[in-house]
Design a protein around this motif. Structure first.
Motif, short mmCIF file in Angstrom:
data_model
loop_
_atom_site.label_atom_id
_atom_site.label_comp_id
_atom_site.label_asym_id
_atom_site.label_seq_id
_atom_site.Cartn_x
_atom_site.Cartn_y
_atom_site.Cartn_z
N GLN A 173 -3.66 3.68 2.27
CA GLN A 173 -3.86 4.93 3.02
C GLN A 173 -2.88 6.00 2.58
O GLN A 173 -3.24 7.19 2.51
CB GLN A 173 -3.73 4.65 4.52
N ARG A 184 -1.93 -5.44 7.20
CA ARG A 184 -1.73 -4.08 7.71
C ARG A 184 -0.81 -3.28 6.79
O ARG A 184 -1.03 -2.08 6.58
CB ARG A 184 -1.17 -4.15 9.14
N ILE A 232 -7.12 -1.97 11.76
CA ILE A 232 -7.09 -1.19 10.52
C ILE A 232 -8.42 -0.44 10.38
O ILE A 232 -9.49 -1.02 10.61
CB ILE A 232 -6.89 -2.10 9.29
N ALA A 239 -2.87 -2.20 3.84
CA ALA A 239 -3.71 -1.06 4.21
C ALA A 239 -2.91 0.23 4.23
O ALA A 239 -3.38 1.28 3.77
CB ALA A 239 -4.35 -1.31 5.57
N THR A 240 -1.69 0.17 4.74
CA THR A 240 -0.84 1.36 4.78
C THR A 240 -0.54 1.87 3.37
O THR A 240 -0.54 3.09 3.12
CB THR A 240 0.46 1.05 5.53
#
Length: 318
Positions: free
Chosen positions: A310, A303, A270, A306-307
């Motif tokens: 983002q 993850r 990441i 984090a996506t």
């Protein structure tokens, strides 16, 4: 006669900002506490009210005003200004207004206190922290977010209640977003040195089953919405949490806290996002992130978190 020494400045004299100021005074975190808010009448009243209690706390002074100059000489700046979260509103829905405010308000404050460590507290804290780094040009060590320090405290409290032990003996972290996609790190959690997943219930207590852990996680995620529904804002616990972060910086504690920092280099695959992982906090700010072990499910959830962040960064052109 104002005492000299460590100074913190709090941006925003609302429920969270004043709770941080009150917590910092009670804990004796700093010798000088400054409040800044564009509402001059409000900030003056809050300064006066806090000052009337100085007899009962470790020696300190409280100042304030609407201009960034009140932050001059600060060692730590805690930024709480932003749109107020409404009942039922996601933290991420606050992003647009708060990012716009941060763009205009934060650079003059950093200019007034160029040596300060900056802690972003306002929500959605991870995306706002990412934006603030862009707007100020500060390194990730010197500008970071309060992250999941409060979420981790909520998790530890609920685990202590379920297991019947003191909250101080529970060591567990929430990672990822400070919000709906946050990730409890069950596999590295312990109670009194015993791995959480190996915990045997005390007499009269329910096992810490997968279902119990799922229920506790849901409570951590949803509890802020319940508090906001009932009283309009969360303030006491985040006030204590933010004051504790400031204390870790001012006292050069090298304390491990799950603050939100920029992953400027890949961590678990990441990068280029601000999220929370256990991090050493000291006088230089947010330092080394600890290589906490995670299960495959926890890593996948991190993850995904984090996506989520983002995607929001891209939505606002960050």
């Amino acid at each position: 006669m104002e005492p000299r020494g460590r100074k913190i400045s709090i941006i925003g004299a609302g429920a969270v900002g004043t709770a941080i100021a009150y917590s910092a005074l009670i804990r004796g975190v700093a010798r000088q506490v400054a409040l800044m808010d564009v509402n001059a009448e409000k900030v003056a009243a809050e300064v006066l009210d806090l000052s009337h209690g100085l007899e009962f706390v470790p020696r300190a002074a409280v100042t304030g005003g609407p201009d960034p100059s009140v932050c001059a000489g600060s060692d730590v700046i805690l930024f709480t200004a932003g749109a107020k979260q409404k009942p039922g509103q996601s933290r991420l829905e606050l992003a647009e207004a708060t990012i716009a405010l941060t763009r205009t308000a934060l650079p003059p404050i950093v200019e007034a206190a160029p040596d300060a460590i900056v802690v972003m507290v306002t929500n959605p804290v991870d995306v706002v922290t990412y934006a603030a780094l862009k707007f100020t040009g500060l390194p990730r060590t010197r500008l970071f977010g309060s992250g999941t320090v409060l979420d981790s405290s909520r998790l530890r409290f609920l685990l202590s209640e379920h297991c019947g032990v003191s909250v101080q003996n529970v060591h567990a972290y929430i990672a990822g977003e400070h919000g709906d996609s946050e990730v409890p790190l069950w596999s590295s959690a312990t109670i009194g040195g015993v791995p959480l997943l190996d915990w045997e219930p005390l007499p009269g207590r329910e096992p810490l089953s997968a279902a119990a852990r799922e229920s506790i996680h849901a409570e951590v995620v949803g509890t802020a919405y319940r508090i906001i529904q009932g009283k309009g804002a969360t303030n006491y616990a985040i006030g204590l949490a933010a004051a504790r972060i400031a204390e870790a910086v001012l006292a050069d504690e090298h304390r491990v806290l799950p603050v939100s920092t920029l992953l400027d280099e890949p961590v678990h695959g990441i990068a280029d996002v601000c999220l929370s992982l256990p991090t050493v906090v000291d006088a230089d700010g947010a330092g080394r992130r600890l290589p906490v072990s995670m299960s495959a499910d926890e890593l996948a959830a991190l993850r995904a978190s984090a996506t989520t962040l983002q995607d929001l960064q891209r939505r606002f052109g960050l």
